[in-house]
Design a protein around this motif. Structure first.
Motif, mmCIF file in Angstrom:
data_model
loop_
_atom_site.group_PDB
_atom_site.id
_atom_site.type_symbol
_atom_site.label_atom_id
_atom_site.label_comp_id
_atom_site.label_asym_id
_atom_site.label_seq_id
_atom_site.Cartn_x
_atom_site.Cartn_y
_atom_site.Cartn_z
ATOM 1 N N MET A 190 -21.706 19.315 -40.723
ATOM 2 C CA MET A 190 -20.459 19.140 -39.911
ATOM 3 C C MET A 190 -19.182 18.721 -41.014
ATOM 4 O O MET A 190 -19.755 17.975 -42.106
ATOM 5 C CB MET A 190 -20.632 18.179 -39.086
ATOM 6 N N ILE A 191 -17.868 19.003 -40.533
ATOM 7 C CA ILE A 191 -16.920 18.719 -41.383
ATOM 8 C C ILE A 191 -16.123 17.909 -40.503
ATOM 9 O O ILE A 191 -15.616 18.409 -39.276
ATOM 10 C CB ILE A 191 -16.155 19.985 -41.786
ATOM 11 N N GLU A 192 -15.618 16.776 -41.343
ATOM 12 C CA GLU A 192 -14.304 16.039 -40.666
ATOM 13 C C GLU A 192 -13.077 16.349 -41.232
ATOM 14 O O GLU A 192 -12.863 16.207 -42.417
ATOM 15 C CB GLU A 192 -14.847 14.542 -40.552
ATOM 16 N N HIS A 193 -12.029 16.611 -40.267
ATOM 17 C CA HIS A 193 -10.565 16.732 -40.850
ATOM 18 C C HIS A 193 -9.918 15.814 -40.453
ATOM 19 O O HIS A 193 -9.908 15.651 -39.210
ATOM 20 C CB HIS A 193 -10.391 18.190 -40.410
ATOM 21 N N ILE A 194 -9.243 15.171 -41.317
ATOM 22 C CA ILE A 194 -8.135 14.106 -40.829
ATOM 23 C C ILE A 194 -6.844 14.179 -41.318
ATOM 24 O O ILE A 194 -6.626 14.724 -42.615
ATOM 25 C CB ILE A 194 -8.732 12.769 -41.621
ATOM 26 N N VAL A 195 -5.919 14.163 -40.590
ATOM 27 C CA VAL A 195 -4.379 14.326 -40.938
ATOM 28 C C VAL A 195 -3.644 13.290 -40.579
ATOM 29 O O VAL A 195 -3.899 12.648 -39.446
ATOM 30 C CB VAL A 195 -3.989 15.622 -39.974
ATOM 31 N N LEU A 196 -2.749 12.710 -41.559
ATOM 32 C CA LEU A 196 -1.692 11.611 -41.037
ATOM 33 C C LEU A 196 -0.305 12.525 -40.901
ATOM 34 O O LEU A 196 -0.307 13.131 -42.054
ATOM 35 C CB LEU A 196 -1.998 10.529 -41.864
ATOM 36 N N ILE A 197 0.377 12.157 -40.159
ATOM 37 C CA ILE A 197 1.664 12.932 -39.902
ATOM 38 C C ILE A 197 2.771 11.911 -40.004
ATOM 39 O O ILE A 197 2.850 10.854 -39.406
ATOM 40 C CB ILE A 197 1.841 13.641 -38.735
ATOM 41 N N LYS A 198 3.879 12.073 -40.963
ATOM 42 C CA LYS A 198 4.973 11.480 -41.204
ATOM 43 C C LYS A 198 6.135 12.177 -40.663
ATOM 44 O O LYS A 198 6.418 13.532 -41.077
ATOM 45 C CB LYS A 198 5.285 10.913 -42.507
ATOM 46 N N PHE A 199 7.195 11.816 -39.845
ATOM 47 C CA PHE A 199 8.110 12.532 -39.511
ATOM 48 C C PHE A 199 9.605 12.058 -40.217
ATOM 49 O O PHE A 199 9.693 10.885 -40.714
ATOM 50 C CB PHE A 199 8.461 12.149 -37.776
ATOM 51 N N SER A 200 10.675 12.914 -40.440
ATOM 52 C CA SER A 200 11.832 12.772 -41.060
ATOM 53 C C SER A 200 12.860 11.793 -40.332
ATOM 54 O O SER A 200 13.442 11.173 -40.579
ATOM 55 C CB SER A 200 12.562 13.931 -41.625
ATOM 56 N N ASN A 201 12.559 12.174 -39.159
ATOM 57 C CA ASN A 201 13.366 11.279 -38.002
ATOM 58 C C ASN A 201 12.460 10.761 -36.823
ATOM 59 O O ASN A 201 11.480 11.583 -36.611
ATOM 60 C CB ASN A 201 14.600 11.962 -37.466
ATOM 61 N N GLU A 202 12.741 10.028 -36.321
ATOM 62 C CA GLU A 202 11.870 9.564 -34.936
ATOM 63 C C GLU A 202 11.798 10.761 -33.786
ATOM 64 O O GLU A 202 12.742 10.666 -33.158
ATOM 65 C CB GLU A 202 12.227 8.229 -34.450
ATOM 66 N N PRO A 203 10.583 11.101 -33.504
ATOM 67 C CA PRO A 203 10.648 12.201 -32.433
ATOM 68 C C PRO A 203 10.434 11.411 -31.169
ATOM 69 O O PRO A 203 10.429 10.342 -31.152
ATOM 70 C CB PRO A 203 9.425 12.739 -32.787
ATOM 71 N N THR A 204 11.034 11.814 -30.121
ATOM 72 C CA THR A 204 10.973 11.106 -28.762
ATOM 73 C C THR A 204 9.617 10.872 -28.338
ATOM 74 O O THR A 204 8.675 11.734 -28.797
ATOM 75 C CB THR A 204 11.840 12.203 -27.770
ATOM 76 N N LYS A 205 9.454 10.289 -27.511
ATOM 77 C CA LYS A 205 8.030 9.952 -26.682
ATOM 78 C C LYS A 205 7.740 11.238 -26.162
ATOM 79 O O LYS A 205 6.323 11.657 -26.491
ATOM 80 C CB LYS A 205 8.089 8.678 -25.934
ATOM 81 N N ALA A 206 8.376 12.055 -25.546
ATOM 82 C CA ALA A 206 8.133 13.269 -25.010
ATOM 83 C C ALA A 206 7.708 14.227 -26.238
ATOM 84 O O ALA A 206 6.662 14.957 -25.890
ATOM 85 C CB ALA A 206 9.198 13.813 -24.118
ATOM 86 N N GLN A 207 8.332 14.461 -27.121
ATOM 87 C CA GLN A 207 7.705 15.245 -28.146
ATOM 88 C C GLN A 207 6.613 14.857 -28.726
ATOM 89 O O GLN A 207 5.859 15.793 -28.980
ATOM 90 C CB GLN A 207 9.054 15.296 -29.295
ATOM 91 N N VAL A 208 6.120 13.693 -28.923
ATOM 92 C CA VAL A 208 4.775 13.592 -29.536
ATOM 93 C C VAL A 208 3.922 13.591 -28.255
ATOM 94 O O VAL A 208 2.774 13.913 -28.605
ATOM 95 C CB VAL A 208 4.978 11.830 -30.032
ATOM 96 N N ASP A 209 4.222 13.320 -26.998
ATOM 97 C CA ASP A 209 3.259 13.423 -26.104
ATOM 98 C C ASP A 209 2.835 15.045 -25.934
ATOM 99 O O ASP A 209 1.756 15.476 -25.892
ATOM 100 C CB ASP A 209 3.962 13.027 -24.732
ATOM 101 N N GLU A 210 4.006 15.874 -26.116
ATOM 102 C CA GLU A 210 3.780 17.227 -26.057
ATOM 103 C C GLU A 210 2.906 17.726 -27.261
ATOM 104 O O GLU A 210 1.983 18.489 -27.157
ATOM 105 C CB GLU A 210 5.184 17.976 -26.090
ATOM 106 N N LEU A 211 3.224 17.242 -28.547
ATOM 107 C CA LEU A 211 2.361 17.376 -29.694
ATOM 108 C C LEU A 211 0.796 17.244 -29.474
ATOM 109 O O LEU A 211 0.007 18.029 -29.823
ATOM 110 C CB LEU A 211 2.756 16.560 -30.904
ATOM 111 N N ILE A 212 0.795 16.045 -28.907
ATOM 112 C CA ILE A 212 -0.748 15.477 -28.540
ATOM 113 C C ILE A 212 -1.382 16.573 -27.616
ATOM 114 O O ILE A 212 -2.511 16.866 -27.784
ATOM 115 C CB ILE A 212 -0.920 13.976 -28.177
ATOM 116 N N GLU A 213 -0.739 16.987 -26.733
ATOM 117 C CA GLU A 213 -1.414 17.917 -25.546
ATOM 118 C C GLU A 213 -1.773 19.030 -26.010
ATOM 119 O O GLU A 213 -2.793 19.673 -25.766
ATOM 120 C CB GLU A 213 -0.216 18.040 -24.203
ATOM 121 N N ARG A 214 -0.989 19.706 -27.007
ATOM 122 C CA ARG A 214 -0.752 21.063 -27.472
ATOM 123 C C ARG A 214 -2.131 20.943 -28.433
ATOM 124 O O ARG A 214 -2.930 21.887 -28.402
ATOM 125 C CB ARG A 214 0.331 21.544 -28.352
ATOM 126 N N THR A 215 -2.004 20.018 -29.089
ATOM 127 C CA THR A 215 -3.290 19.756 -30.154
ATOM 128 C C THR A 215 -4.571 19.569 -29.580
ATOM 129 O O THR A 215 -5.482 20.429 -29.966
ATOM 130 C CB THR A 215 -2.844 18.646 -31.039
#
Length: 98
Positions: free
Chosen positions: A1-26
């Motif tokens: 098995m393979i473990e893939h880890i990603v850490l994400i940094k934003f240039s400006n603070e995304p809204t809570k709704a945008q991060v929620d959308e990112l998580i849902e889509r992912t």
């Protein structure tokens, strides 16, 4: 098995709704991309994160499944959305689970 880890940094603070959308889509990628065993994503709460705000882990069946993941059209939609909401940097670590 393979473990893939990603850490994400934003240039400006995304809204809570945008991060929620990112998580849902992912999280939906598990049903869309063959070879994903498990996928988890969430907001960082540690003060030790050096500005990385979102973490992602994906467990794949094997290296071939990981190789299929990056170019997959559904994953590329997530990458486009990340850029849209202000992606500044990513750290990616992949390793085999023994």
């Amino acid at each position: 098995m393979i473990e893939h880890i990603v850490l994400i940094k934003f240039s400006n603070e995304p809204t809570k709704a945008q991060v929620d959308e990112l998580i849902e889509r992912t999280l939906r990628l598990k049903e869309a991309i063959p070879g994903i065993i498990d996928i988890q994503q969430g907001r960082n709460f540690s003060s030790r994160s050096k500005g990385y705000e979102v973490g992602l882990t994906v467990r794949f069946t094997d290296r071939a499944a990981l190789a299929n993941y990056d170019p997959h059209p559904e994953h590329q939609k997530i990458v486009s959305y990340l850029r849209e909401i202000g992606l500044a940097d990513l750290i990616v670590v992949d390793f085999e689970i023994h």
